[in-house]
Design an enzyme around this catalytic site. Structure first.
Site, mmCIF file in Angstrom:
data_model
loop_
_atom_site.group_PDB
_atom_site.id
_atom_site.type_symbol
_atom_site.label_atom_id
_atom_site.label_comp_id
_atom_site.label_asym_id
_atom_site.label_seq_id
_atom_site.Cartn_x
_atom_site.Cartn_y
_atom_site.Cartn_z
ATOM 1 N N ASP A 1 -14.815 21.452 15.067
ATOM 2 C CA ASP A 1 -14.220 20.474 14.145
ATOM 3 C C ASP A 1 -15.196 19.305 14.015
ATOM 4 O O ASP A 1 -14.942 18.202 14.498
ATOM 5 C CB ASP A 1 -12.863 20.007 14.693
ATOM 6 C CG ASP A 1 -12.117 19.095 13.721
ATOM 7 O OD1 ASP A 1 -12.609 18.903 12.593
ATOM 8 O OD2 ASP A 1 -11.052 18.576 14.103
ATOM 9 N N TYR B 1 -16.346 19.400 19.544
ATOM 10 C CA TYR B 1 -15.933 18.183 18.822
ATOM 11 C C TYR B 1 -14.416 18.023 18.985
ATOM 12 O O TYR B 1 -13.670 17.872 18.021
ATOM 13 C CB TYR B 1 -16.308 18.255 17.336
ATOM 14 C CG TYR B 1 -17.750 18.628 17.087
ATOM 15 C CD1 TYR B 1 -18.730 17.657 17.002
ATOM 16 C CD2 TYR B 1 -18.122 19.967 16.942
ATOM 17 C CE1 TYR B 1 -20.067 18.007 16.780
ATOM 18 C CE2 TYR B 1 -19.451 20.326 16.724
ATOM 19 C CZ TYR B 1 -20.412 19.338 16.647
ATOM 20 O OH TYR B 1 -21.719 19.682 16.426
ATOM 21 N N GLN C 1 -6.370 12.819 13.578
ATOM 22 C CA GLN C 1 -6.208 13.015 12.138
ATOM 23 C C GLN C 1 -5.193 12.010 11.601
ATOM 24 O O GLN C 1 -4.140 11.795 12.207
ATOM 25 C CB GLN C 1 -5.734 14.442 11.849
ATOM 26 C CG GLN C 1 -6.762 15.515 12.115
ATOM 27 C CD GLN C 1 -7.820 15.608 11.015
ATOM 28 O OE1 GLN C 1 -7.794 14.872 10.037
ATOM 29 N NE2 GLN C 1 -8.778 16.508 11.202
ATOM 30 N N GLU D 1 -16.851 16.691 23.679
ATOM 31 C CA GLU D 1 -16.718 15.591 22.712
ATOM 32 C C GLU D 1 -17.687 14.478 23.105
ATOM 33 O O GLU D 1 -17.843 14.172 24.285
ATOM 34 C CB GLU D 1 -15.265 15.081 22.712
ATOM 35 C CG GLU D 1 -15.031 13.737 22.090
ATOM 36 C CD GLU D 1 -15.355 13.715 20.603
ATOM 37 O OE1 GLU D 1 -15.945 12.709 20.156
ATOM 38 O OE2 GLU D 1 -15.010 14.699 19.900
ATOM 39 N N CYS E 1 -14.151 18.997 7.175
ATOM 40 C CA CYS E 1 -13.709 17.925 6.283
ATOM 41 C C CYS E 1 -14.694 17.720 5.134
ATOM 42 O O CYS E 1 -14.590 16.746 4.395
ATOM 43 C CB CYS E 1 -13.509 16.618 7.054
ATOM 44 S SG CYS E 1 -14.984 16.010 7.890
ATOM 45 N N CYS F 1 0.852 -1.183 0.000
ATOM 46 C CA CYS F 1 0.000 0.000 0.000
ATOM 47 C C CYS F 1 0.891 1.238 0.000
ATOM 48 O O CYS F 1 1.808 1.357 0.818
ATOM 49 C CB CYS F 1 -0.915 0.015 1.230
ATOM 50 S SG CYS F 1 -1.902 1.525 1.360
#
Length: 452
Positions: free
Chosen positions: A383, A314, A285, A335, A410, A163
């Site tokens: 986020d 978040y 991330q 969160e 995102c 990969c």
């Protein structure tokens, strides 16, 4: 008016651009056709797979005239593997497309005629950048193998030899686990038939610490020798934590309660000069180097001077909030994942940060209580997941009237919808947007926005 195309019809199309999600955009006398495997500048022969009133979808069956932006994909598994979409598109063209997707979403959905989009931040590494990969087991004539789903298929897994998104270490660990499974004569789980035993292997790497966490996911029952599995992974000195999870449901998930088989409960990673403990299910991330760039931009947009109350919504394991804490009066994180909150609290202690507090709860529901505890926020950092902020979260966020909102996104389409609502109902203005390419060769693009 009927669509000018029919299902299974073959068309010759010129692809103009990339839509968010990765399909090429072509037009037939003004009618939009989204073309899978079509790249900007290609002329393709495409077979129509779906027809709607406003558009059609098709898949390229032949590249009649390739775009000058096409390049040779280095991976032997491309394009059969579903892990990458754009290894055959020049990287500068990928960046151009992603930046335009952010701008177009803000224009079309956000209603902003001239969005303040700044130049996209390119990835530091185009390959071998991921710190976490989830592999699926599959049956082959040689025995169990590990890989990724074939592009567009939920029921087929393609065995992977190398990969290009993970490291040499990650590839070696996957190979060692495959060999172990064959030696132990264990069978791979069949997603279509819901039979078999071995389901997934998750490998997490601390790219700045060299520490590795491995997690095996199986169907019900303990049909393997724990000590033998641990011995296989301990051949790699970087491995510090080995977990096992059981998935008794048909769903393909790895975010499950785990049993520690050996080592530490968590591994450590370093970001922005801070140490972070990462447990199996904690969010981090997946591109470490670009996560640091993302958090640096969030800090730049927050423009802290030392006296601010910051809400980190978040917050995950506390990465953004803790990276801001030295420049703020207080940081308050929320969160939904209790495991991530436990990590955030642990990470604050690990770094000797005493002006940050973290709480578990749904963001929209927790904001009122947080406001009672923390007082008015000067800066709110959000986020959210791909779905963006819920309508309730937007309303409760707007009522706080924070002077600055830093929005880490995102998904440019949900960002645009949230920005539109914050502007229309709560008087915010979008001041800056900086896209960040965290995931080369995929359709995904992150961005950091500033609203005042």
């Amino acid at each position: 008016m009927a669509a000018p195309v029919a299902r299974d019809q073959e068309l010759e199309l010129h692809v103009d651009s990339l839509a968010f999600g990765g399909n090429g955009v072509a037009r037939l006398n003004g009618f939009v056709v989204f073309v899978r495997r079509g790249l900007p500048g290609d002329t393709v022969r495409a077979r129509v797979t779906k027809v709607k009133r406003s558009h059609a979808e098709a898949i390229a069956v032949e590249v009649v005239e390739p775009s000058v932006k096409r390049v040779e994909a280095p991976c032997a598994h491309y394009p059969a593997c579903g892990g990458c979409r754009f290894q055959d598109l020049a990287y500068d063209a990928q960046l151009e497309a992603k930046q335009e997707q952010v701008r177009e979403a803000l224009r079309r959905i956000g209603g902003i005629a001239e969005p303040p989009v700044e130049p996209i931040v390119p990835a530091e590494s185009q390959f071998f950048y991921r710190n976490k990969l989830e592999y699926s087991f599959t049956a082959t004539p040689a025995g169990p193998a590990l890989g990724f789903h074939r592009a567009g298929r939920w029921d087929e897994v393609l065995e992977i030899e190398k990969c290009w998104l993970t490291t040499d270490l990650g590839n070696a660990i996957r190979g060692a686990v495959r060999d172990w499974a064959r030696e132990e004569r264990l069978d791979a789980y069949d997603q279509a038939e819901h039979t078999g035993y071995l389901r997934h292997l998750v490998v997490r790497e601390g790219r700045n610490t060299g520490q590795v966490l491995g997690q095996l996911v199986t169907a019900a029952g303990e049909r393997f020798d724990r000590d033998q599995f641990v011995e296989v992974l301990r051949r790699f000195p970087e491995v510090r934590s080995i977990h096992w999870a059981v998935n008794e449901t048909p769903a393909e998930v790895t975010n499950l309660p785990t049993t520690l088989l050996w080592g530490e409960e968590a591994i450590e990673e370093q970001l922005c000069g801070l140490r972070f403990r990462v447990r199996p299910n904690a969010f981090l991330q997946t591109n470490t180097a670009m996560a640091e760039r993302l958090y640096e931009i969030a800090g730049e947009f927050a423009a802290l001077t030392g006296g601010e109350t910051v809400y980190d919504l978040y917050c995950g394991i506390g990465t953004i909030g803790l990276s801001l804490a030295s420049r703020a009066l207080t940081v308050w994180g929320v969160e939904v994942s209790e495991e991530s909150v436990a990590c955030a609290l642990e990470n604050a202690d690990l770094n000797g940060i005493s002006n940050a507090a973290f709480f578990a709860g749904e963001t929209a529901d927790a904001l009122a209580e947080l406001h009672e505890r923390a007082g008015d926020p000067d800066v709110i950092v959000v986020d959210p997941p791909r779905a963006g902020l819920s309508n309730k979260a937007v309303r409760r966020l707007g009522r706080l009237e924070a002077p600055r909102i830093v929005y880490v996104s995102c998904n440019p389409t949900t960002l645009a919808g949230n920005v539109k609502e914050l502007a229309a109902s709560w008087g915010y203005t979008l001041e800056r947007v900086r896209p960040v390419d965290m995931f080369p060769h995929t359709p995904h693009v992150e961005s950091v926005s500033l609203l005042t």
